[in-house]
Design a protein around this motif. Structure first.
Motif, mmCIF file in Angstrom:
data_model
loop_
_atom_site.group_PDB
_atom_site.id
_atom_site.type_symbol
_atom_site.label_atom_id
_atom_site.label_comp_id
_atom_site.label_asym_id
_atom_site.label_seq_id
_atom_site.Cartn_x
_atom_site.Cartn_y
_atom_site.Cartn_z
ATOM 1 N N THR A 36 -36.337 0.710 21.948
ATOM 2 C CA THR A 36 -36.222 -0.005 20.968
ATOM 3 C C THR A 36 -37.529 -0.100 20.893
ATOM 4 O O THR A 36 -38.618 0.472 21.993
ATOM 5 N N ASN A 37 -37.949 -1.235 19.632
ATOM 6 C CA ASN A 37 -39.710 -1.137 18.679
ATOM 7 C C ASN A 37 -40.532 -2.043 20.219
ATOM 8 O O ASN A 37 -41.580 -1.620 20.403
ATOM 9 N N VAL A 38 -39.819 -2.940 20.548
ATOM 10 C CA VAL A 38 -39.851 -3.779 21.697
ATOM 11 C C VAL A 38 -40.101 -2.987 23.101
ATOM 12 O O VAL A 38 -41.223 -4.175 23.508
ATOM 13 N N TYR A 39 -38.700 -2.188 23.020
ATOM 14 C CA TYR A 39 -39.256 -1.978 24.521
ATOM 15 C C TYR A 39 -40.305 -1.193 24.657
ATOM 16 O O TYR A 39 -41.320 -1.185 25.578
ATOM 17 N N VAL A 40 -41.405 -0.246 23.749
ATOM 18 C CA VAL A 40 -42.247 0.639 23.438
ATOM 19 C C VAL A 40 -43.232 -0.643 23.953
ATOM 20 O O VAL A 40 -44.247 -0.208 24.653
ATOM 21 N N ALA A 41 -43.739 -1.337 22.645
ATOM 22 C CA ALA A 41 -44.222 -2.572 23.382
ATOM 23 C C ALA A 41 -44.432 -3.303 24.649
ATOM 24 O O ALA A 41 -45.674 -2.649 24.832
ATOM 25 N N GLN A 42 -43.383 -3.563 25.521
ATOM 26 C CA GLN A 42 -43.221 -3.666 26.353
ATOM 27 C C GLN A 42 -43.953 -2.606 27.759
ATOM 28 O O GLN A 42 -44.666 -3.444 28.175
ATOM 29 N N LEU A 43 -43.463 -1.729 27.303
ATOM 30 C CA LEU A 43 -44.036 -0.290 28.205
ATOM 31 C C LEU A 43 -45.490 -0.366 28.030
ATOM 32 O O LEU A 43 -46.465 -0.583 29.368
ATOM 33 N N VAL A 127 -36.737 -5.916 16.731
ATOM 34 C CA VAL A 127 -37.929 -6.109 15.349
ATOM 35 C C VAL A 127 -37.169 -5.039 14.604
ATOM 36 O O VAL A 127 -37.897 -4.647 14.543
ATOM 37 N N ASP A 128 -36.457 -5.513 13.264
ATOM 38 C CA ASP A 128 -36.368 -5.493 12.179
ATOM 39 C C ASP A 128 -37.117 -6.228 10.969
ATOM 40 O O ASP A 128 -36.998 -7.075 11.178
ATOM 41 N N GLY A 132 -34.157 -9.879 2.303
ATOM 42 C CA GLY A 132 -33.471 -10.838 2.312
ATOM 43 C C GLY A 132 -32.362 -10.358 0.544
ATOM 44 O O GLY A 132 -33.117 -10.209 -0.383
ATOM 45 N N VAL A 133 -31.612 -12.000 0.775
ATOM 46 C CA VAL A 133 -30.995 -11.804 -1.082
ATOM 47 C C VAL A 133 -32.241 -12.444 -2.226
ATOM 48 O O VAL A 133 -31.882 -11.769 -3.363
ATOM 49 N N ASP A 134 -33.274 -13.075 -1.400
ATOM 50 C CA ASP A 134 -34.589 -13.126 -3.046
ATOM 51 C C ASP A 134 -35.413 -11.984 -2.702
ATOM 52 O O ASP A 134 -36.109 -12.410 -3.886
ATOM 53 N N GLY A 135 -35.043 -10.467 -2.752
ATOM 54 C CA GLY A 135 -35.670 -9.355 -2.961
ATOM 55 C C GLY A 135 -37.137 -9.848 -1.607
ATOM 56 O O GLY A 135 -37.406 -8.890 -1.577
ATOM 57 N N LYS A 136 -37.108 -10.631 -0.904
ATOM 58 C CA LYS A 136 -38.850 -10.985 -0.091
ATOM 59 C C LYS A 136 -38.605 -9.854 1.141
ATOM 60 O O LYS A 136 -37.053 -10.250 1.925
ATOM 61 N N ASP A 137 -39.456 -9.940 2.189
ATOM 62 C CA ASP A 137 -38.827 -9.161 3.505
ATOM 63 C C ASP A 137 -38.475 -10.577 4.551
ATOM 64 O O ASP A 137 -39.293 -11.635 4.349
ATOM 65 N N ARG A 138 -37.984 -9.894 5.645
ATOM 66 C CA ARG A 138 -37.169 -11.034 6.505
ATOM 67 C C ARG A 138 -37.776 -10.434 7.847
ATOM 68 O O ARG A 138 -36.997 -8.550 7.762
ATOM 69 N N VAL A 139 -37.750 -10.922 8.862
ATOM 70 C CA VAL A 139 -37.533 -10.560 10.454
ATOM 71 C C VAL A 139 -36.201 -10.274 10.767
ATOM 72 O O VAL A 139 -35.676 -11.943 11.207
ATOM 73 N N VAL A 140 -36.364 -10.115 11.658
ATOM 74 C CA VAL A 140 -34.390 -9.842 12.171
ATOM 75 C C VAL A 140 -35.009 -9.358 13.664
ATOM 76 O O VAL A 140 -35.401 -8.405 13.349
ATOM 77 N N ILE A 141 -34.536 -10.401 14.202
ATOM 78 C CA ILE A 141 -34.424 -10.191 15.787
ATOM 79 C C ILE A 141 -33.465 -9.957 16.435
ATOM 80 O O ILE A 141 -32.316 -11.084 16.303
#
Length: 165
Positions: A36-43, A127-128, A132-141
């Motif tokens: 996962t991207n977070v695990y890479v960052a953790q490493l 983290v992805d 969003g439904v409004d077309g704006k970027d959203r953070v999914v953790i």
């Protein structure tokens, strides 16, 4: 004499420099290694231990990573953090969100699984970025933790343990 904290800081600075010089994002390295991207960052922050079977994949993703850093990453890490980190706005807001929703999340875990907790052992996080439904970027953790039921503390268990000694 170098302390473990200053050693960790030196190593993480070197690891971050290798990643920056590679021009690769955490997501790219994650894709190449199957992590996962977070695990890479953790490493790369020395918050997780590099496993022997993963080392060749990381070496392929970051060929400029020297052997000495690979070996350092394979040592059990000091999983600590700077107490001032809470002042960083993203970390502060993440903490605020968990605290705000935490009681409800706990109730739902108990309702769905029973009395117990989500463990930080065998824990996955990513983290992805989504639209969003409004077309704006959203953070999914995504937090993906193993459920551990509460163990009733029976006296037979202690008797059994004492007999084994």
């Amino acid at each position: 004499m170098e302390t473990e904290t200053s050693r960790k800081s030196s190593v993480t600075n070197l690891l971050q420099a290798v990643r920056r010089e590679s021009g690769k994002s955490f997501n790219q390295i994650a894709e190449e290694t199957g992590l996962t991207n977070v695990y890479v960052a953790q490493l790369l922050k020395r918050q997780a231990q590099l496993k022997p079977e993963t080392a060749p994949k990381l070496r392929a993703a970051l060929p400029e990573l020297p052997d000495e850093l690979i070996h350092e990453m394979m040592r059990p890490p000091i999983r600590s953090y700077d107490p001032n980190l809470i002042q960083e706005p993203t970390v502060y807001r993440l903490n605020e969100a968990v605290m705000h929703f935490g009681e409800s999340i706990k109730e739902i875990i108990n309702e769905e699984f029973g009395d117990g907790i989500m463990s930080a052992i065998d824990f996955y996080c990513s983290v992805d970025k989504v639209k969003g439904v409004d077309g704006k970027d959203r953070v999914v953790i995504t937090f993906d933790g193993k459920y551990l039921p509460y163990s009733e503390q029976k006296s037979e268990h202690m008797v059994s343990r004492l007999q084994q000694q």
